[in-house]
Design a protein around this motif. Structure first.
Motif, PDB file in Angstrom:
ATOM      1  N   ALA A  61      98.470  22.264  52.195  1.00  0.00           N
ATOM      2  CA  ALA A  61      97.472  21.182  52.156  1.00  0.00           C
ATOM      3  C   ALA A  61      96.986  20.924  50.728  1.00  0.00           C
ATOM      4  N   PHE A  62      96.808  21.991  49.973  1.00  0.00           N
ATOM      5  CA  PHE A  62      96.334  21.824  48.590  1.00  0.00           C
ATOM      6  C   PHE A  62      97.386  21.088  47.758  1.00  0.00           C
ATOM      7  N   SER A  63      98.670  21.425  47.948  1.00  0.00           N
ATOM      8  CA  SER A  63      99.750  20.729  47.233  1.00  0.00           C
ATOM      9  C   SER A  63      99.830  19.264  47.661  1.00  0.00           C
ATOM     10  N   ARG A  64      99.498  19.001  48.919  1.00  0.00           N
ATOM     11  CA  ARG A  64      99.608  17.633  49.449  1.00  0.00           C
ATOM     12  C   ARG A  64      98.487  16.726  48.942  1.00  0.00           C
ATOM     13  N   TYR A  65      97.259  17.241  48.947  1.00  0.00           N
ATOM     14  CA  TYR A  65      96.100  16.390  48.640  1.00  0.00           C
ATOM     15  C   TYR A  65      95.678  16.416  47.171  1.00  0.00           C
ATOM     16  N   PHE A  66      96.079  17.470  46.437  1.00  0.00           N
ATOM     17  CA  PHE A  66      95.575  17.640  45.078  1.00  0.00           C
ATOM     18  C   PHE A  66      96.698  18.000  44.107  1.00  0.00           C
ATOM     19  N   ASP A  67      96.363  17.950  42.832  1.00  0.00           N
ATOM     20  CA  ASP A  67      97.315  18.323  41.775  1.00  0.00           C
ATOM     21  C   ASP A  67      97.185  19.823  41.527  1.00  0.00           C
ATOM     22  N   ARG A  68      98.045  20.596  42.189  1.00  0.00           N
ATOM     23  CA  ARG A  68      97.959  22.051  42.123  1.00  0.00           C
ATOM     24  C   ARG A  68      98.173  22.561  40.699  1.00  0.00           C
ATOM     25  N   ASN A  69      99.087  21.949  39.960  1.00  0.00           N
ATOM     26  CA  ASN A  69      99.379  22.402  38.602  1.00  0.00           C
ATOM     27  C   ASN A  69      98.216  22.130  37.646  1.00  0.00           C
ATOM     28  N   ALA A  70      97.538  21.003  37.836  1.00  0.00           N
ATOM     29  CA  ALA A  70      96.393  20.689  36.979  1.00  0.00           C
ATOM     30  C   ALA A  70      95.260  21.692  37.196  1.00  0.00           C
ATOM     31  N   PHE A  71      95.041  22.066  38.457  1.00  0.00           N
ATOM     32  CA  PHE A  71      93.996  23.047  38.752  1.00  0.00           C
ATOM     33  C   PHE A  71      94.382  24.422  38.191  1.00  0.00           C
ATOM     34  N   GLY A  72      95.641  24.802  38.359  1.00  0.00           N
ATOM     35  CA  GLY A  72      96.098  26.081  37.814  1.00  0.00           C
ATOM     36  C   GLY A  72      95.979  26.129  36.308  1.00  0.00           C
ATOM     37  N   LEU A  73      96.274  25.018  35.645  1.00  0.00           N
ATOM     38  CA  LEU A  73      96.184  24.971  34.186  1.00  0.00           C
ATOM     39  C   LEU A  73      94.735  25.128  33.724  1.00  0.00           C
ATOM     40  N   TYR A  74      93.794  24.509  34.447  1.00  0.00           N
ATOM     41  CA  TYR A  74      92.367  24.712  34.122  1.00  0.00           C
ATOM     42  C   TYR A  74      92.004  26.200  34.202  1.00  0.00           C
ATOM     43  N   LEU A  75      92.450  26.866  35.261  1.00  0.00           N
ATOM     44  CA  LEU A  75      92.111  28.287  35.433  1.00  0.00           C
ATOM     45  C   LEU A  75      92.680  29.130  34.297  1.00  0.00           C
ATOM     46  N   VAL A  76      93.907  28.834  33.885  1.00  0.00           N
ATOM     47  CA  VAL A  76      94.518  29.583  32.776  1.00  0.00           C
ATOM     48  C   VAL A  76      93.746  29.339  31.482  1.00  0.00           C
ATOM     49  N   ILE A 177      87.132  19.358  42.048  1.00  0.00           N
ATOM     50  CA  ILE A 177      87.272  20.783  42.378  1.00  0.00           C
ATOM     51  C   ILE A 177      87.101  21.626  41.111  1.00  0.00           C
ATOM     52  N   ILE A 178      87.683  21.157  40.009  1.00  0.00           N
ATOM     53  CA  ILE A 178      87.564  21.873  38.729  1.00  0.00           C
ATOM     54  C   ILE A 178      86.101  21.960  38.312  1.00  0.00           C
ATOM     55  N   ARG A 179      85.366  20.822  38.429  1.00  0.00           N
ATOM     56  CA  ARG A 179      83.949  20.808  38.018  1.00  0.00           C
ATOM     57  C   ARG A 179      83.119  21.779  38.857  1.00  0.00           C
ATOM     58  N   VAL A 180      83.336  21.788  40.180  1.00  0.00           N
ATOM     59  CA  VAL A 180      82.566  22.683  41.052  1.00  0.00           C
ATOM     60  C   VAL A 180      82.922  24.151  40.767  1.00  0.00           C
ATOM     61  N   VAL A 203      86.860  23.836  27.295  1.00  0.00           N
ATOM     62  CA  VAL A 203      87.902  24.604  27.996  1.00  0.00           C
ATOM     63  C   VAL A 203      89.130  23.731  28.227  1.00  0.00           C
ATOM     64  N   LEU A 204      88.917  22.509  28.716  1.00  0.00           N
ATOM     65  CA  LEU A 204      90.038  21.613  29.021  1.00  0.00           C
ATOM     66  C   LEU A 204      90.756  21.144  27.767  1.00  0.00           C
ATOM     67  N   ALA A 205      90.094  21.267  26.603  1.00  0.00           N
ATOM     68  CA  ALA A 205      90.697  20.805  25.349  1.00  0.00           C
ATOM     69  C   ALA A 205      91.703  21.797  24.770  1.00  0.00           C
ATOM     70  N   VAL A 206      91.798  22.985  25.367  1.00  0.00           N
ATOM     71  CA  VAL A 206      92.783  23.970  24.894  1.00  0.00           C
ATOM     72  C   VAL A 206      94.191  23.380  25.042  1.00  0.00           C
ATOM     73  N   THR A 207      94.996  23.467  23.981  1.00  0.00           N
ATOM     74  CA  THR A 207      96.328  22.851  24.000  1.00  0.00           C
ATOM     75  C   THR A 207      97.375  23.806  24.567  1.00  0.00           C
ATOM     76  N   MET A 208      98.513  23.254  24.975  1.00  0.00           N
ATOM     77  CA  MET A 208      99.617  24.061  25.487  1.00  0.00           C
ATOM     78  C   MET A 208     100.157  24.990  24.397  1.00  0.00           C
ATOM     79  N   GLU A 209     100.125  24.520  23.142  1.00  0.00           N
ATOM     80  CA  GLU A 209     100.590  25.363  22.037  1.00  0.00           C
ATOM     81  C   GLU A 209      99.713  26.610  21.915  1.00  0.00           C
ATOM     82  N   GLU A 210      98.389  26.425  22.057  1.00  0.00           N
ATOM     83  CA  GLU A 210      97.482  27.577  21.976  1.00  0.00           C
ATOM     84  C   GLU A 210      97.730  28.545  23.129  1.00  0.00           C
TER      85      GLU A 210
END
Length: 597
Positions: A61-76, A177-180, A203-210
């Motif tokens: 359900a999470f993969s269907r309704y939301f961007d799972r990779n975007a949420f995972g990237l925020y957590l990382v 979801i990220i904000r909450v 936090v969201l401004a962290v780059t992939m290179e970093e």
């Protein structure tokens, strides 16, 4: 229930391939993405099929309704700035569940029943562990609400958390979801995160290179088979849709990471009230506590405090989740004692017999020649003929009563997996000492924030009936072994008995989170080699004062070397509860025999 678990495990072993396919198909059906190769939790099926099924539904359900990779990237990115991995994962799990369960339940009517059954199983299997920490208590609230529509022990703060999570029920925006999640983590787990690291935008401004340049080895659950960052992202994505608790191995790995907790003056002022609420009121008055802390909290422990209590069940401030956790732990300890009662009683008999025979030997009368006493007529011929003045005899009686013992038990979270057996070991020692009327005290210790909590289960001169209170033993938080040993030795010094023995039941892993308070000296993290060296120094210092110290090791084999460093030759490795009485009995007998010389 144990029989049911065994049946589940046997079924899982025999049908693992079929179960894997069934759960994967459920994920594909819910997500609508049949080409995605995703890792799912099938191991939990052996404990509860409903948990595995609901996790598959939730992840789909999470993969269907939301961007799972975007949420995972925020957590990382949050982890990159030093967020606690387990705490962040727990918050994210709550947010994800709230965001998906109503949506998928509306489409698939059976999901609500699967969710209820999964939560019912978790409330039965994991209640004790969940109740031992705040986010776990919130999880209990959420699950109780789902299962029976009501919540026990709900607090105003918990209600606020549940209300905030409820706002996600109607959203389809991943950013919401990220904000909450970010708001809850900063509020509940680290109120100083923004102050120390920056807000969500930073936090969201962290780059992939970093992120790619950062070393993620400490976060990997197994050897990297692909790029570190990719593997951590996969782990995070899987973890946030799980419902059950982490495995013991995962939990211990996370706990082993060294952390510093920064608190301001306001938070420091609230510490004592929190300790009192969750560990029970102290049996010492304020003046006595200050005197002991001034005397003992020095050197490596200068910014620490000692807190002495009879426990939350004996001196409760008010009923809460911690008191419920303590009550359930006691019930589980008594259940394990009942299961092992024959072995325990046999161990008590053997240890009692060993001690009694040693004490009898000390009490035997011995007749010796002397320069005074009762005259020996047959020795009178020596008068004026020999320098031997021992013409008399007198009877010596060895003293059997000049012994006192302090049993100190490591009650930190790393003992949780063997909690009931540790309590049983403490009870066996205490019963045997009571049987031979040797005064003894039994205490457990753990460290929360800068307080090392010393919980007294029975005191030196308590009656035998007090021994059952040892089953109130429960494991939580960290452990500052050096300070606990210092405190135990101080209580032995105050005893009038000449021969003093300290028995320490531990796992050889002193480990404490440092709390950096305003104006503190900010000591180095109390873990690893530094903590082992400090603990071994305290043991040597106590022995130099004439107090005998025995280490009873009940940990993992990889920690055996640390235990040897701490206790030297006087430590016992208990591999099996059957050997407990003989190993400990031999040591205590040696102490009795040595002092009889």
């Amino acid at each position: 229930m144990k029989e049911q678990e065994t049946l589940n495990e046997d079924y899982f072993d025999e049908n693992q391939y079929e179960i894997d396919n069934r759960i994967r198909n459920l994920y594909w059906t819910v997500s609508g993405n049949y080409g995605e190769n995703i890792k799912l939790d099938t191991v939990s099926f052996s404990r509860s099929p409903w948990v595995s099924l609901y996790d598959a539904v939730k992840q789909g359900a999470f993969s269907r309704y939301f961007d799972r990779n975007a949420f995972g990237l925020y957590l990382v990115k949050k982890l990159y700035y030093g967020a606690d991995e387990q705490a962040l994962t727990n918050v994210a799990q709550l947010a994800v569940d709230s965001a998906v369960y109503r949506k998928i339940s509306a489409e698939r009517k059976g999901v609500q029943e699967i969710r209820k059954k999964a939560f019912s199983d978790l409330l039965e299997y994991d209640f004790t562990r969940l109740a031992s920490y705040y986010l776990g208590q919130i999880k209990i609230c959420m699950m109780q609400q789902a299962v029976r529509g009501s919540v026990s022990h709900e607090q105003a703060r918990m209600r606020q958390v549940l209300d905030l999570l409820a706002e996600l029920e109607d959203t389809y925006d991943t950013m919401e979801i990220i904000r909450v999640t970010d708001k809850l983590y900063n509020w509940l787990m680290d109120p100083y995160f923004e102050k120390n690291h920056g807000d969500l935008a930073k936090v969201l401004a962290v780059t992939m290179e970093e992120l790619k340049e950062f070393s993620w080895k400490d976060y990997l659950e197994e050897e990297a088979k692909e790029e570190e960052l990719t593997q951590v992202l996969n782990q995070v994505n899987q973890a946030v849709t799980q419902t059950g608790e982490a495995s013991t191995e995962q939990e211990e790995k996370r706990e082993s990471r060294m952390k510093r907790v920064l608190v301001d003056a306001e938070a420091a002022a609230k510490m004592y009230s929190y300790i009192e609420l969750n560990y029970g009121r102290s049996y010492l008055n304020e003046g006595e506590q200050k005197r002991i802390n001034r005397s003992l909290c020095r050197g490596a422990h200068a910014d620490c405090s000692l807190y002495f209590t009879d426990g939350i069940l004996s001196n409760m401030v008010k009923r809460n989740y911690q008191s419920e956790y303590a009550r359930r732990s006691k019930s589980e300890n008594l259940r394990v004692y009942g299961h092992h009662s024959r072995v325990a009683k046999r161990n008590i008999e053997i240890l009692t017999d060993t001690l009694r025979r040693a004490l009898v030997a000390r009490s035997e009368r011995e007749t010796v020649r002397s320069e005074y006493g009762n005259i020996l007529p047959k020795q009178l011929w020596k008068l004026g003929r020999s320098r031997d003045k021992k013409l008399f005899e007198r009877v010596l009686k060895k003293d059997s009563s000049e012994f006192v013992v302090h049993v100190l038990i490591d009650a930190s979270g790393s003992q949780r997996s063997r909690q009931s057996l540790v309590a049983l070991q403490g009870y066996i020692i205490s019963e045997a000492l009571s049987n031979v009327q040797i005064p003894h005290r039994v205490m457990g210790f753990c460290t929360f924030w800068d307080y090392t909590v010393m919980q007294r289960y029975r005191d030196y001169d308590d009656p035998k009936e007090a021994n059952k209170r040892i089953f109130e033993f429960h494991a939580s938080s960290n452990n500052r072994d050096g300070l606990a040993i210092r405190a135990a030795a101080a209580s032995l010094r105050d005893r009038p008995e000449e021969n003093k023995v300290l028995i320490v039941l531990s796992d050889g892993r002193p480990n404490d989170i440092i709390v950096n308070r305003p104006n503190s000296k900010n000591p180095m993290p109390y873990a690893g080699d530094y903590a082992v060296r400090d603990t071994s120094f305290e043991v040597r210092k106590v022995r130099a004062e004439g107090i005998s110290v025995l280490g009873v090791f009940a940990g993992e084999e990889q920690d055996l070397q640390a235990e040897r460093r701490i206790f030297g030759k006087d430590f016992a490795y208990i591999r099996n509860i059957m050997n407990f009485s003989s190993v400990v009995g031999l040591y205590l007998k040696r102490q009795l025999d040595d002092t009889a010389q």
